[in-house]
Structure formats: structure tokens, C-alpha cells
Design an enzyme around this catalytic site. Structure first.
Site, mmCIF file in Angstrom:
data_model
loop_
_atom_site.group_PDB
_atom_site.id
_atom_site.type_symbol
_atom_site.label_atom_id
_atom_site.label_comp_id
_atom_site.label_asym_id
_atom_site.label_seq_id
_atom_site.Cartn_x
_atom_site.Cartn_y
_atom_site.Cartn_z
ATOM 1 N N GLU A 57 51.257 -4.940 -83.377
ATOM 2 C CA GLU A 57 52.120 -5.873 -82.623
ATOM 3 C C GLU A 57 53.416 -5.209 -82.155
ATOM 4 O O GLU A 57 54.276 -5.849 -81.560
ATOM 5 C CB GLU A 57 52.471 -7.100 -83.481
ATOM 6 C CG GLU A 57 51.322 -8.077 -83.677
ATOM 7 C CD GLU A 57 50.797 -8.648 -82.368
ATOM 8 O OE1 GLU A 57 51.550 -8.756 -81.389
ATOM 9 O OE2 GLU A 57 49.600 -8.977 -82.335
ATOM 10 N N ASP A 110 55.971 16.164 -53.314
ATOM 11 C CA ASP A 110 55.046 15.199 -53.924
ATOM 12 C C ASP A 110 55.448 13.760 -53.601
ATOM 13 O O ASP A 110 56.616 13.478 -53.337
ATOM 14 C CB ASP A 110 55.053 15.362 -55.448
ATOM 15 C CG ASP A 110 54.157 16.491 -55.917
ATOM 16 O OD1 ASP A 110 53.190 16.798 -55.231
ATOM 17 O OD2 ASP A 110 54.464 17.070 -56.986
HETATM 18 C C1 SAM Z 1 49.399 -3.648 -78.507
HETATM 19 S S1 SAM Z 1 50.947 -2.992 -78.061
HETATM 20 C C2 SAM Z 1 52.063 -4.265 -78.583
HETATM 21 C C3 SAM Z 1 52.245 -5.322 -77.541
HETATM 22 C C4 SAM Z 1 53.256 -6.383 -77.945
HETATM 23 N N1 SAM Z 1 52.705 -7.219 -78.959
HETATM 24 C C5 SAM Z 1 53.613 -7.224 -76.719
HETATM 25 O O1 SAM Z 1 52.927 -8.217 -76.455
HETATM 26 O O2 SAM Z 1 54.560 -6.886 -75.994
HETATM 27 C C6 SAM Z 1 51.214 -1.715 -79.222
HETATM 28 C C7 SAM Z 1 52.081 -0.563 -78.769
HETATM 29 O O3 SAM Z 1 51.511 0.049 -77.634
HETATM 30 C C8 SAM Z 1 52.509 0.602 -76.820
HETATM 31 N N2 SAM Z 1 52.360 0.060 -75.460
HETATM 32 C C9 SAM Z 1 51.517 -0.913 -75.069
HETATM 33 N N3 SAM Z 1 51.607 -1.168 -73.768
HETATM 34 C C10 SAM Z 1 52.528 -0.304 -73.292
HETATM 35 C C11 SAM Z 1 53.081 -0.074 -72.006
HETATM 36 N N4 SAM Z 1 52.693 -0.781 -70.940
HETATM 37 N N5 SAM Z 1 54.008 0.909 -71.875
HETATM 38 C C12 SAM Z 1 54.422 1.627 -72.943
HETATM 39 N N6 SAM Z 1 53.931 1.435 -74.193
HETATM 40 C C13 SAM Z 1 53.015 0.485 -74.366
HETATM 41 C C14 SAM Z 1 53.852 0.264 -77.448
HETATM 42 O O4 SAM Z 1 54.309 1.381 -78.187
HETATM 43 C C15 SAM Z 1 53.496 -0.908 -78.340
HETATM 44 O O5 SAM Z 1 54.372 -1.003 -79.444
#
Ligand code: SAM
Length: 184
Positions: A57, A110
Site C-alpha cells: 500500500e 531528442d
Molecule cells: C501498489 S503501489 C501503492 C499505491 C497506493 N496504495 C495508492 O493508491 O496510491 C506500491 C508502490 O509502487 C510504486 N508506484 C506505483 N505506481 C507508481 C507510479 N505511477 N509512479 C511511481 N511509483 C509508483 C510506489 O513506490 C508505491 O509505493
């Protein structure tokens, strides 16, 4: 499941203490500012980057409050973890480190880069003709001025057709510069 505050904060502090340069801390999170070439360019000026990746999460909110990281998202979608997002940053920033690319000029040409920040012009290589499609004559003319003009036009046209949002931004930027010059 949420990543606990103590191990994350203490891990970052330990990593920071390993070098004289504390490092610019980036937290990969969908809540962050969106990664664009201008952000990549900014990160490339930092001496040391520490990339903090979440899972499950995400992080306990206090990690953010204590470490005040630069929060960055690679787009409006959810990944399983921050590792792939961190790799995106490493790849994009590494290209800007002097000596990584054979030809530094290609960085400026680019898409999204240089002064213009438009899409790059169309690229061609051999063969000169394939299935009835030819390389534009101007590109094999050897006339550098005409080739540069063709590329400028092509880049503008491509951006208007494929990324109207980028083109509109460019028009707004040009208008702002004009207004500043005129003092309005
Ligand atoms: C499943 S995600 C958590 C999502 C969070 N519960 C929410 O709804 O915002 C788990 C981790 O993936 C990474 N992550 C997921 N989507 C991302 C994005 N679009 N950009 C950067 N990091 C991402 C982050 O480090 C995050 O803590």
C-alpha cells in the site's frame, strides 16, 4: 500492508551517511509530480540520487513527513512496486550524464528536449526505397541548411498532429516570452 516508518527512515539515514554528499532523495509514488524530460534534466544535475521504492500500500505517511523527499510519479497508473519506476529514472538520467551517449548532440535533438521541447523529426536509414516508400530527397541532398529546415518543419508538424498538448504548451510559452519582451 504498509511499509513501516522506522526501518525506512533509518535505512535512508544509513545510506546517506555512507558518502560525504547526502544525496537527493526521490520517493517513487503515484502521488508525486509527474516525471517529464524537464524533471529528468533537473535530476541529472544532482551529484547523488537515492531512490526510495514502495511496495504493497506504500509508505507510512510519516516517512514523507520526516524525510521530505522529492516525490515523483512516472504516470497516472499503479505499478506493483517502485523498482520499475526507479529503473525508468536511472535510464533517463544516465543518458544525460556526459560521456554516456556517443553523440551529446542527440540529447538536444531528442523529443521533449532542447529549447524546442517538441517531438523529434522522422528518422530514416537505408534502403533508400522500401515497398514504394522513399527517404525524402532533401535528406540525401547533402545540403545541411535545407536538411535542418526540413527537420524543423517536420518536428513542428509531427508535434501538432500527434501531441496537440505539447504544441499548445509551446505556443503558450512563446506568447509568454513575447509578452515579457514587450513588458506586458
Ligand atoms: C501498489 S503501489 C501503492 C499505491 C497506493 N496504495 C495508492 O493508491 O496510491 C506500491 C508502490 O509502487 C510504486 N508506484 C506505483 N505506481 C507508481 C507510479 N505511477 N509512479 C511511481 N511509483 C509508483 C510506489 O513506490 C508505491 O509505493
Amino acid at each position: 500492508m504498509v511499509l513501516k516508518v522506522e526501518p525506512v527512515v533509518e535505512c535512508v539515514e544509513a545510506v546517506r551517511s555512507l558518502a560525504s554528499e547526502p544525496g537527493h532523495l526521490v520517493m517513487l509514488t503515484p502521488h508525486g509530480r509527474k516525471l517529464e524530460q524537464s524533471v529528468v534534466e533537473e535530476l541529472a544535475t544532482k551529484k547523488r540520487l537515492i531512490l526510495l521504492c514502495g511496495r504493497y500500500e506504500g509508505f507510512d505517511e510519516r516517512v514523507r513527513q520526516i524525510l521530505t523527499p522529492d516525490e515523483i510519479s512516472i504516470g497516472d497508473y499503479i505499478l506493483g512496486g517502485g523498482e520499475v519506476a526507479a529503473m525508468v529514472i536511472v535510464d533517463a538520467v544516465a543518458r544525460l550524464v556526459p560521456g554516456v551517449l556517443g553523440d551529446e548532440e542527440s540529447n538536444r535533438q531528442d523529443s521533449f528536449s532542447g529549447q524546442r521541447r517538441l517531438l523529434e523529426f522522422s528518422q530514416y536509414t537505408r534502403p533508400r526505397e522500401y515497398r514504394g516508400l522513399s527517404v525524402p530527397d532533401v535528406l540525401i541532398s547533402g545540403n545541411h541548411r535545407q536538411i535542418a529546415d526540413w527537420r524543423d518543419r517536420e518536428s513542428a508538424l509531427k508535434t501538432q498532429q500527434q501531441r496537440a498538448d505539447l504544441w499548445a504548451n509551446k505556443q503558450t510559452r512563446s506568447q509568454d516570452i513575447n509578452n515579457e519582451t514587450k513588458g506586458t
